[in-house]
Design a protein around this motif. Structure first.
Motif, PDB file in Angstrom:
ATOM      1  N   GLU A  41       0.826  -1.219   0.000  1.00 17.64           N
ATOM      2  CA  GLU A  41       0.000   0.000   0.000  1.00 17.64           C
ATOM      3  C   GLU A  41       0.851   1.256   0.000  1.00 17.64           C
ATOM      4  OE1 GLU A  41      -3.031   0.533   2.936  1.00 17.64           O
ATOM      5  OE2 GLU A  41      -4.085  -1.297   2.366  1.00 17.64           O
ATOM      6  N   GLN A  42       1.938   1.239   0.748  1.00 16.86           N
ATOM      7  CA  GLN A  42       2.795   2.421   0.876  1.00 16.86           C
ATOM      8  C   GLN A  42       3.794   2.553  -0.262  1.00 16.86           C
ATOM      9  OE1 GLN A  42       4.474   2.058   4.805  1.00 16.86           O
ATOM     10  NE2 GLN A  42       2.602   2.769   5.793  1.00 16.86           N
ATOM     11  N   GLY A  43       3.784   1.613  -1.193  1.00 14.88           N
ATOM     12  CA  GLY A  43       4.691   1.690  -2.341  1.00 14.88           C
ATOM     13  C   GLY A  43       6.121   1.331  -2.014  1.00 14.88           C
ATOM     14  N   ARG A  44       6.325   0.635  -0.906  1.00 13.22           N
ATOM     15  CA  ARG A  44       7.675   0.218  -0.531  1.00 13.22           C
ATOM     16  C   ARG A  44       8.013  -1.168  -1.056  1.00 13.22           C
ATOM     17  NH1 ARG A  44       8.201  -0.629   4.787  1.00 13.22           N
ATOM     18  NH2 ARG A  44       5.981  -0.500   5.243  1.00 13.22           N
ATOM     19  N   TYR A  45       7.013  -1.864  -1.621  1.00 18.33           N
ATOM     20  CA  TYR A  45       7.210  -3.232  -2.080  1.00 18.33           C
ATOM     21  C   TYR A  45       6.278  -3.505  -3.246  1.00 18.33           C
ATOM     22  CZ  TYR A  45       7.026  -8.367  -1.940  1.00 18.33           C
ATOM     23  OH  TYR A  45       7.073  -9.682  -2.272  1.00 18.33           O
ATOM     24  N   SER A  46       6.816  -4.110  -4.302  1.00 12.06           N
ATOM     25  CA  SER A  46       5.993  -4.537  -5.431  1.00 12.06           C
ATOM     26  C   SER A  46       5.698  -6.021  -5.287  1.00 12.06           C
ATOM     27  CB  SER A  46       6.720  -4.306  -6.757  1.00 12.06           C
ATOM     28  OG  SER A  46       6.821  -2.945  -7.041  1.00 12.06           O
ATOM     29  N   PRO A  47       4.436  -6.392  -5.320  1.00 11.59           N
ATOM     30  CA  PRO A  47       4.109  -7.801  -5.169  1.00 11.59           C
ATOM     31  C   PRO A  47       4.494  -8.598  -6.416  1.00 11.59           C
ATOM     32  CG  PRO A  47       2.146  -6.587  -5.764  1.00 11.59           C
ATOM     33  CD  PRO A  47       3.244  -5.574  -5.540  1.00 11.59           C
ATOM     34  N   SER A  48       4.637  -9.900  -6.233  1.00  8.78           N
ATOM     35  CA  SER A  48       4.848 -10.768  -7.390  1.00  8.78           C
ATOM     36  C   SER A  48       3.591 -10.713  -8.252  1.00  8.78           C
ATOM     37  CB  SER A  48       5.093 -12.209  -6.929  1.00  8.78           C
ATOM     38  OG  SER A  48       3.907 -12.739  -6.353  1.00  8.78           O
ATOM     39  N   LEU A  49       3.707 -11.156  -9.470  1.00  6.70           N
ATOM     40  CA  LEU A  49       2.551 -11.177 -10.354  1.00  6.70           C
ATOM     41  C   LEU A  49       1.446 -12.054  -9.783  1.00  6.70           C
ATOM     42  CD1 LEU A  49       1.334 -10.252 -12.988  1.00  6.70           C
ATOM     43  CD2 LEU A  49       2.489 -12.158 -14.131  1.00  6.70           C
ATOM     44  N   GLU A  50       1.828 -13.192  -9.231  1.00 12.43           N
ATOM     45  CA  GLU A  50       0.846 -14.099  -8.629  1.00 12.43           C
ATOM     46  C   GLU A  50       0.113 -13.420  -7.473  1.00 12.43           C
ATOM     47  OE1 GLU A  50       0.619 -18.410  -6.357  1.00 12.43           O
ATOM     48  OE2 GLU A  50       2.442 -17.884  -7.442  1.00 12.43           O
ATOM     49  N   MET A  51       0.845 -12.724  -6.609  1.00  6.44           N
ATOM     50  CA  MET A  51       0.214 -12.041  -5.483  1.00  6.44           C
ATOM     51  C   MET A  51      -0.683 -10.907  -5.979  1.00  6.44           C
ATOM     52  SD  MET A  51       1.794 -10.057  -2.148  1.00  6.44           S
ATOM     53  CE  MET A  51       3.126 -11.220  -2.034  1.00  6.44           C
ATOM     54  N   ALA A  52      -0.243 -10.212  -7.012  1.00  6.89           N
ATOM     55  CA  ALA A  52      -1.050  -9.129  -7.574  1.00  6.89           C
ATOM     56  C   ALA A  52      -2.385  -9.669  -8.078  1.00  6.89           C
ATOM     57  CB  ALA A  52      -0.283  -8.437  -8.693  1.00  6.89           C
ATOM     58  N   PHE A  53      -2.358 -10.820  -8.751  1.00 13.01           N
ATOM     59  CA  PHE A  53      -3.603 -11.446  -9.204  1.00 13.01           C
ATOM     60  C   PHE A  53      -4.498 -11.826  -8.020  1.00 13.01           C
ATOM     61  CE2 PHE A  53      -1.702 -12.248 -13.436  1.00 13.01           C
ATOM     62  CZ  PHE A  53      -2.783 -11.885 -14.234  1.00 13.01           C
ATOM     63  N   ARG A  54      -3.893 -12.366  -6.967  1.00 12.65           N
ATOM     64  CA  ARG A  54      -4.681 -12.763  -5.791  1.00 12.65           C
ATOM     65  C   ARG A  54      -5.348 -11.541  -5.163  1.00 12.65           C
ATOM     66  NH1 ARG A  54      -0.057 -16.312  -4.079  1.00 12.65           N
ATOM     67  NH2 ARG A  54       0.250 -14.802  -2.430  1.00 12.65           N
ATOM     68  N   ILE A  55      -4.620 -10.431  -5.073  1.00 11.50           N
ATOM     69  CA  ILE A  55      -5.192  -9.203  -4.509  1.00 11.50           C
ATOM     70  C   ILE A  55      -6.351  -8.726  -5.379  1.00 11.50           C
ATOM     71  CG2 ILE A  55      -4.749  -6.762  -4.042  1.00 11.50           C
ATOM     72  CD1 ILE A  55      -1.854  -7.651  -3.242  1.00 11.50           C
ATOM     73  N   ALA A  56      -6.155  -8.690  -6.692  1.00  7.17           N
ATOM     74  CA  ALA A  56      -7.215  -8.247  -7.603  1.00  7.17           C
ATOM     75  C   ALA A  56      -8.446  -9.140  -7.489  1.00  7.17           C
ATOM     76  CB  ALA A  56      -6.697  -8.218  -9.038  1.00  7.17           C
ATOM     77  N   ARG A  57      -8.239 -10.434  -7.352  1.00  2.00           N
ATOM     78  CA  ARG A  57      -9.373 -11.367  -7.245  1.00  2.00           C
ATOM     79  C   ARG A  57     -10.162 -11.164  -5.961  1.00  2.00           C
ATOM     80  NH1 ARG A  57      -6.974 -16.894  -9.900  1.00  2.00           N
ATOM     81  NH2 ARG A  57      -7.195 -16.165 -12.045  1.00  2.00           N
ATOM     82  N   VAL A  58      -9.481 -10.800  -4.881  1.00  2.12           N
ATOM     83  CA  VAL A  58     -10.202 -10.519  -3.630  1.00  2.12           C
ATOM     84  C   VAL A  58     -11.227  -9.418  -3.875  1.00  2.12           C
ATOM     85  CG1 VAL A  58      -9.982  -9.507  -1.318  1.00  2.12           C
ATOM     86  CG2 VAL A  58      -8.408 -11.311  -2.050  1.00  2.12           C
ATOM     87  N   PHE A  59     -10.839  -8.416  -4.647  1.00  2.00           N
ATOM     88  CA  PHE A  59     -11.723  -7.273  -4.905  1.00  2.00           C
ATOM     89  C   PHE A  59     -12.597  -7.474  -6.144  1.00  2.00           C
ATOM     90  CE2 PHE A  59      -8.055  -5.242  -2.646  1.00  2.00           C
ATOM     91  CZ  PHE A  59      -8.748  -4.973  -1.476  1.00  2.00           C
ATOM     92  N   ARG A  60     -12.390  -8.590  -6.857  1.00  3.61           N
ATOM     93  CA  ARG A  60     -13.144  -8.904  -8.078  1.00  3.61           C
ATOM     94  C   ARG A  60     -12.997  -7.815  -9.133  1.00  3.61           C
ATOM     95  NH1 ARG A  60     -16.960 -11.011  -4.061  1.00  3.61           N
ATOM     96  NH2 ARG A  60     -17.028 -13.271  -4.314  1.00  3.61           N
ATOM     97  N   VAL A  61     -11.746  -7.379  -9.323  1.00  2.00           N
ATOM     98  CA  VAL A  61     -11.434  -6.376 -10.339  1.00  2.00           C
ATOM     99  C   VAL A  61     -10.212  -6.848 -11.133  1.00  2.00           C
ATOM    100  CG1 VAL A  61     -12.375  -4.447  -8.988  1.00  2.00           C
ATOM    101  CG2 VAL A  61      -9.954  -5.027  -8.783  1.00  2.00           C
ATOM    102  N   GLY A  62      -9.923  -6.160 -12.213  1.00  5.55           N
ATOM    103  CA  GLY A  62      -8.750  -6.474 -13.017  1.00  5.55           C
ATOM    104  C   GLY A  62      -7.482  -5.937 -12.373  1.00  5.55           C
ATOM    105  N   LEU A  63      -6.356  -6.476 -12.815  1.00  5.12           N
ATOM    106  CA  LEU A  63      -5.061  -6.034 -12.280  1.00  5.12           C
ATOM    107  C   LEU A  63      -4.861  -4.533 -12.417  1.00  5.12           C
ATOM    108  CD1 LEU A  63      -2.343  -8.611 -13.382  1.00  5.12           C
ATOM    109  CD2 LEU A  63      -3.053  -8.033 -11.075  1.00  5.12           C
ATOM    110  N   ASP A  64      -5.235  -3.986 -13.580  1.00  8.64           N
ATOM    111  CA  ASP A  64      -4.990  -2.557 -13.787  1.00  8.64           C
ATOM    112  C   ASP A  64      -5.968  -1.671 -13.023  1.00  8.64           C
ATOM    113  OD1 ASP A  64      -7.048  -3.311 -15.466  1.00  8.64           O
ATOM    114  OD2 ASP A  64      -6.309  -2.199 -17.197  1.00  8.64           O
ATOM    115  N   ASP A  65      -6.952  -2.271 -12.364  1.00  7.44           N
ATOM    116  CA  ASP A  65      -7.802  -1.509 -11.448  1.00  7.44           C
ATOM    117  C   ASP A  65      -7.152  -1.404 -10.068  1.00  7.44           C
ATOM    118  OD1 ASP A  65      -9.911  -1.014 -13.256  1.00  7.44           O
ATOM    119  OD2 ASP A  65     -10.705  -3.032 -12.898  1.00  7.44           O
TER     120      ASP A  65
END
Length: 83
Positions: A41-65
């Motif tokens: 959230e604070q921009g100190r860490y970029s998640p892996s692609l897999e983690m980014a997908f998991r986060i997006a799926r929690v919110f039911r939105v696309g990665l670029d959202d």
């Protein structure tokens, strides 16, 4: 010192839009620690692609959202401002 990431995210806004989901709740649903969510959230860490997908799926939105990376034009403007 850790170099901040250039990836921007809307995780905090998305959490609040989803019944004020806590960082701990999101972390549990994604399978990471609360500290990891804080760092993303604070921009100190970029998640892996897999983690980014998991986060997006929690919110039911696309990665670029959830995650945005500045385009080359925006990066050039930012670099010009820091000179």
């Amino acid at each position: 010192m850790v170099k901040p990431t250039r990836v921007f995210n809307t995780i905090r806004s998305l959490r609040f839009a989803h019944d004020r989901m806590t960082q701990a709740e999101l972390a549990d649903r994604v399978g990471v620690t609360r500290q990891t969510i804080i760092a993303i959230e604070q921009g100190r860490y970029s998640p892996s692609l897999e983690m980014a997908f998991r986060i997006a799926r929690v919110f039911r939105v696309g990665l670029d959202d959830v995650f945005q990376y500045p385009d080359a034009e925006a990066e050039a403007e930012t670099e010009g401002d820091s000179s």
